[in-house]
Design a protein around this motif. Structure first.
Motif, PDB file in Angstrom:
ATOM      1  N   THR A 238       0.826  -1.208   0.000  1.00 48.08           N
ATOM      2  CA  THR A 238       0.000   0.000   0.000  1.00 48.08           C
ATOM      3  C   THR A 238       0.863   1.263   0.000  1.00 48.08           C
ATOM      4  O   THR A 238       0.368   2.346  -0.289  1.00 48.08           O
ATOM      5  CB  THR A 238      -0.938   0.033   1.218  1.00 48.08           C
ATOM      6  N   ASP A 239       2.154   1.105   0.304  1.00 50.07           N
ATOM      7  CA  ASP A 239       3.082   2.236   0.362  1.00 50.07           C
ATOM      8  C   ASP A 239       3.873   2.409  -0.940  1.00 50.07           C
ATOM      9  O   ASP A 239       4.919   3.047  -0.949  1.00 50.07           O
ATOM     10  CB  ASP A 239       4.045   2.063   1.539  1.00 50.07           C
ATOM     11  N   ASN A 240       3.373   1.844  -2.052  1.00 53.03           N
ATOM     12  CA  ASN A 240       4.089   1.898  -3.325  1.00 53.03           C
ATOM     13  C   ASN A 240       3.204   2.558  -4.391  1.00 53.03           C
ATOM     14  O   ASN A 240       2.629   1.879  -5.253  1.00 53.03           O
ATOM     15  CB  ASN A 240       4.492   0.478  -3.748  1.00 53.03           C
ATOM     16  N   PRO A 241       3.087   3.893  -4.353  1.00 51.35           N
ATOM     17  CA  PRO A 241       2.168   4.565  -5.278  1.00 51.35           C
ATOM     18  C   PRO A 241       2.526   4.387  -6.751  1.00 51.35           C
ATOM     19  O   PRO A 241       1.631   4.321  -7.596  1.00 51.35           O
ATOM     20  CB  PRO A 241       2.243   6.041  -4.863  1.00 51.35           C
TER      21      PRO A 241
ATOM     22  N   ALA B 153       3.869   1.707  -8.222  1.00 54.12           N
ATOM     23  CA  ALA B 153       3.386   0.387  -8.639  1.00 54.12           C
ATOM     24  C   ALA B 153       1.866   0.358  -8.692  1.00 54.12           C
ATOM     25  O   ALA B 153       1.281  -0.210  -9.620  1.00 54.12           O
ATOM     26  CB  ALA B 153       3.912  -0.692  -7.687  1.00 54.12           C
ATOM     27  N   LEU B 154       1.221   0.978  -7.715  1.00 61.58           N
ATOM     28  CA  LEU B 154      -0.246   1.023  -7.721  1.00 61.58           C
ATOM     29  C   LEU B 154      -0.759   1.711  -8.981  1.00 61.58           C
ATOM     30  O   LEU B 154      -1.730   1.251  -9.595  1.00 61.58           O
ATOM     31  CB  LEU B 154      -0.759   1.737  -6.465  1.00 61.58           C
ATOM     32  N   ALA B 155      -0.107   2.788  -9.392  1.00 58.95           N
ATOM     33  CA  ALA B 155      -0.513   3.498 -10.605  1.00 58.95           C
ATOM     34  C   ALA B 155      -0.271   2.645 -11.848  1.00 58.95           C
ATOM     35  O   ALA B 155      -1.109   2.606 -12.761  1.00 58.95           O
ATOM     36  CB  ALA B 155       0.237   4.826 -10.723  1.00 58.95           C
ATOM     37  N   LEU B 156       0.853   1.947 -11.890  1.00 58.74           N
ATOM     38  CA  LEU B 156       1.155   1.059 -13.016  1.00 58.74           C
ATOM     39  C   LEU B 156       0.082  -0.006 -13.147  1.00 58.74           C
ATOM     40  O   LEU B 156      -0.476  -0.219 -14.229  1.00 58.74           O
ATOM     41  CB  LEU B 156       2.525   0.402 -12.815  1.00 58.74           C
TER      42      LEU B 156
ATOM     43  N   THR C 190       3.988  -3.955   6.480  1.00 54.48           N
ATOM     44  CA  THR C 190       3.238  -3.083   5.575  1.00 54.48           C
ATOM     45  C   THR C 190       2.118  -3.878   4.923  1.00 54.48           C
ATOM     46  O   THR C 190       2.338  -5.001   4.467  1.00 54.48           O
ATOM     47  CB  THR C 190       4.166  -2.513   4.481  1.00 54.48           C
ATOM     48  N   ASP C 191       0.945  -3.293   4.900  1.00 56.04           N
ATOM     49  CA  ASP C 191      -0.193  -3.954   4.268  1.00 56.04           C
ATOM     50  C   ASP C 191       0.014  -4.055   2.756  1.00 56.04           C
ATOM     51  O   ASP C 191       0.697  -3.230   2.152  1.00 56.04           O
ATOM     52  CB  ASP C 191      -1.491  -3.185   4.528  1.00 56.04           C
ATOM     53  N   ALA C 192      -0.605  -5.077   2.174  1.00 52.98           N
ATOM     54  CA  ALA C 192      -0.571  -5.258   0.724  1.00 52.98           C
ATOM     55  C   ALA C 192      -1.993  -5.368   0.201  1.00 52.98           C
ATOM     56  O   ALA C 192      -2.858  -5.957   0.851  1.00 52.98           O
ATOM     57  CB  ALA C 192       0.201  -6.517   0.360  1.00 52.98           C
ATOM     58  N   LEU C 193      -2.212  -4.784  -0.964  1.00 47.47           N
ATOM     59  CA  LEU C 193      -3.475  -4.970  -1.666  1.00 47.47           C
ATOM     60  C   LEU C 193      -3.349  -6.183  -2.565  1.00 47.47           C
ATOM     61  O   LEU C 193      -2.292  -6.422  -3.156  1.00 47.47           O
ATOM     62  CB  LEU C 193      -3.803  -3.748  -2.522  1.00 47.47           C
ATOM     63  N   VAL C 194      -4.408  -6.943  -2.664  1.00 46.09           N
ATOM     64  CA  VAL C 194      -4.492  -8.025  -3.637  1.00 46.09           C
ATOM     65  C   VAL C 194      -5.245  -7.456  -4.829  1.00 46.09           C
ATOM     66  O   VAL C 194      -6.355  -6.931  -4.681  1.00 46.09           O
ATOM     67  CB  VAL C 194      -5.236  -9.253  -3.071  1.00 46.09           C
ATOM     68  N   LEU C 195      -4.605  -7.510  -5.992  1.00 47.73           N
ATOM     69  CA  LEU C 195      -5.201  -6.969  -7.210  1.00 47.73           C
ATOM     70  C   LEU C 195      -5.491  -8.088  -8.192  1.00 47.73           C
ATOM     71  O   LEU C 195      -4.783  -9.088  -8.232  1.00 47.73           O
ATOM     72  CB  LEU C 195      -4.255  -5.950  -7.853  1.00 47.73           C
TER      73      LEU C 195
END
Length: 144
Positions: free
Chosen positions: A103-106, A108-111, A130-135
């Protein structure tokens, strides 16, 4: 723009391990990467400045890691590597693709959002606290 190629050499896993170490504080070693490369359904694409390692099983694909060196970030290499992995996963019959991202990797999230990945869950403390989102990405149809 980027020439990414299939990476099929377990003997070259040390190259991928060095790239991983340049990208992450808790890097995978060559033995771990080699073990993943020989797992049925696993595949990788590489470039001098990064690689993607993924696997397909039961109609689902998973991005195990995407590593792009700091000096190469923001130039489209991550996208090229992911597009190669998405294409290969489709060839292998996957209908969906999953990954985890901090969640702290904007960047990568944007990519991932730009390629159509959507949040389907969260893993608390997944990356050393650090929390992770599952995409998830549907592999039916075209992608961006």
């Amino acid at each position: 723009m980027f020439d990414v190629a299939p990476f099929n050499s377990t003997s070259g896993a040390h190259v991928l391990a060095a790239l991983h170490a340049a990208c992450f504080p808790q890097a995978w070693d060559a033995a771990a990467i080699s073990a993943l490369l020989v797992t049925p359904g696993s595949f990788a694409y590489a470039h001098d400045d990064g690689f993607v390692l993924a696997r397909v099983a039961g109609g689902e694909a998973e991005i195990l890691t995407l590593a792009v060196t700091p000096m190469a970030r923001g130039k489209g290499l991550g996208r090229a590597l992911l597009q190669a992995a998405i294409s290969r996963a489709r060839e292998l019959g996957a209908q969906t693709m999953f990954l985890e991202v901090g969640t702290d990797n904007p960047a990568a999230l944007a990519l991932y959002a730009g390629l159509g990945f959507a949040k389907v869950g969260m893993r608390k403390g997944y990356y050393s606290g650090t929390d992770a989102l599952v995409l998830r990405l549907s592999l039916a149809g075209d992608f961006a």
